[in-house]
Enzyme design. Structure first.
Site, short mmCIF file in Angstrom:
data_model
loop_
_atom_site.label_atom_id
_atom_site.label_comp_id
_atom_site.label_asym_id
_atom_site.label_seq_id
_atom_site.Cartn_x
_atom_site.Cartn_y
_atom_site.Cartn_z
N PRO A 1 0.82 -1.26 -0.05
CA PRO A 1 0.08 -0.03 -0.13
C PRO A 1 0.61 1.35 0.05
O PRO A 1 1.97 1.12 0.54
CB PRO A 1 -0.85 0.14 1.44
CG PRO A 1 -0.73 -1.66 1.84
CD PRO A 1 0.73 -2.05 1.13
N LYS A 2 0.34 2.21 -0.72
CA LYS A 2 1.01 3.53 -0.61
C LYS A 2 0.46 4.57 0.50
O LYS A 2 -0.39 4.95 0.19
CB LYS A 2 0.96 4.32 -2.17
CG LYS A 2 2.11 5.43 -2.14
CD LYS A 2 1.83 6.15 -3.50
CE LYS A 2 2.92 7.42 -3.25
NZ LYS A 2 2.78 8.41 -2.15
N TRP A 3 1.25 4.75 1.23
CA TRP A 3 0.56 5.35 2.64
C TRP A 3 0.95 6.96 2.25
O TRP A 3 1.84 7.37 1.77
CB TRP A 3 1.67 5.11 3.77
CG TRP A 3 1.41 3.67 4.15
CD1 TRP A 3 2.00 2.52 3.70
CD2 TRP A 3 0.33 3.14 4.92
NE1 TRP A 3 1.65 1.27 4.29
CE2 TRP A 3 0.43 1.63 4.73
CE3 TRP A 3 -0.70 3.59 5.51
CZ2 TRP A 3 -0.38 0.80 5.49
CZ3 TRP A 3 -1.81 2.81 6.00
CH2 TRP A 3 -1.40 1.51 6.01
N ASP B 1 -2.82 6.37 -0.80
CA ASP B 1 -2.63 7.05 -2.03
C ASP B 1 -2.64 6.03 -3.33
O ASP B 1 -2.92 6.50 -4.55
CB ASP B 1 -1.09 7.58 -2.26
CG ASP B 1 -1.02 8.94 -1.63
OD1 ASP B 1 -2.19 9.77 -1.32
OD2 ASP B 1 -0.06 9.39 -1.43
N GLY B 2 -2.37 4.93 -3.34
CA GLY B 2 -2.47 3.96 -4.39
C GLY B 2 -1.76 2.71 -3.87
O GLY B 2 -1.49 2.04 -2.83
#
Length: 349
Positions: free
Chosen positions: A30-32, A177-178
């Site tokens: 996961p993009k934090w 974020d993505g």
């Protein structure tokens, strides 16, 4: 501190990708949406260092005791500091944690405590692990954080593309974020953009409400954007993806629309600080701006509308919308993801 990695090391970076990379050489995380932070621990000494090598330790006193309880007393970690609110990650609350007053820092550490999400282990003891493959570093990180409790979390990862696609869609509802894609066999190379970040991209039609001057005051720096909520025009962000020639053309295009609006009027209409207002991140910068009549509409690409009020990052200009009435540019065009509990992302074994 006597660690094999210096405190001013530039972290490894990522380049934007159009889609999630495919192939068995990748792992996905996961993009934090937080503050990129390196953690240096040498015994009881703990330092938090930002991506730009700024000391962050004094702003987040509540996380320091947890690092002193790790299984190894000499480590360097890479990860993100985040703040979790009622509706997911709260970057606005995280920004407020950077405050010069000690009393305010202590109060916020209790009111909006931070978490640290670790995704890499760069050193342990005397070992510099940066040349090791990511897969090896990940196993060492899992061992180090086994049994760790809040506020320290281990980011999940997967090597399955379908799971990464699912995370990309579901975790947006928690404010993420993505997705990040990283080479499973790759070394950690400071300052190099060898990871891939895949972020949500959407478009919105916005009203041009003004423009900000460039740093030298001789040209246009960015266009200021607004959206209507009922009859009020709210400042939501800016776009600045223009060439030098386009900036000159824009000044000529906007000059006939220039008007004088008192700051008090914008302050009442703005959902955040007014355009050109100061923040703790913009001190010392020239933020002079020029107001124009809200008659021009442009389409921009954006990744996220923070707290439903402001674009999280600068938007990318796509085109003028001469066919779109400004009053039709409202918040109703902004897509929202189904809410997802951040805590559900951390599946502890």
């Amino acid at each position: 501190m006597k660690l094999p990695i210096p405190l001013d090391m530039e972290p490894m970076l990522s380049a934007p990708g159009e889609g999630i990379p495919r192939g068995d050489s990748w792992e996905y995380e996961p993009k934090w949406d937080g503050f990129r932070t390196l953690v240096f621990r040498d015994g009881d000494k703990v330092e938090l260092i930002s991506r730009g090598a700024r000391p962050m330790t004094r702003y987040f006193p509540e996380v320091l005791p947890a690092f002193r309880k790790l299984r190894s007393d000499r480590v360097v970690l890479d990860g993100e500091l985040i703040v979790v609110g009622d509706k997911g990650l709260d970057f606005g609350a995280l920004q407020q944690r950077i405050h010069p007053a000690d009393s305010r820092v202590r109060m916020l550490s209790e009111a909006t405590p931070a978490w640290y999400v670790a995704f890499d282990l760069l050193a342990e003891g005397e070992e510099d692990l940066r040349s090791e493959p990511l897969g090896t570093r990940r196993k060492r990180l899992e061992s180090l954080l086994k049994g760790a409790k809040q506020p320290i979390f281990l980011t999940p990862y997967t090597r399955d593309e379908a799971t990464a696609e699912d995370w990309f869609k579901r975790f947006e509802g928690a404010g993420l974020d993505g997705v990040m894609a990283k080479s499973w066999k790759g070394a950690y190379v400071p300052g190099k953009r060898l990871w891939v970040k895949v972020k949500h991209q959407r478009t919105a039609d916005c009203v041009v409400i003004g423009w900000r001057k460039s740093a030298d005051g001789k040209s246009l720096g960015s266009l200021l954007l607004g959206l209507y909520r009922k009859n009020e025009l709210n400042y939501v962000g800016h776009t600045s993806s223009f060439s030098a020639a386009e900036r000159r053309e824009l000044i000529a295009k906007l000059k006939p629309l220039q008007v004088d609006v008192p700051p008090s009027e914008w302050d009442s209409h703005s959902s955040g600080r007014m355009p050109g207002g100061l923040s703790r991140w913009s001190r010392g910068k020239d933020l002079e701006w020029v107001t124009v009549r809200p008659e021009l509409v442009c389409e921009v690409a954006y990744d996220k509308l923070e707290a439903g009020e402001r674009f999280r990052h600068a938007t990318r200009f796509l085109r003028w919308r001469l066919d779109k009435p400004p009053r039709k540019c409202g918040f109703d065009q902004i897509e929202s993801a189904a809410q997802f509990d951040v805590r559900g992302i951390f599946a502890r074994k």
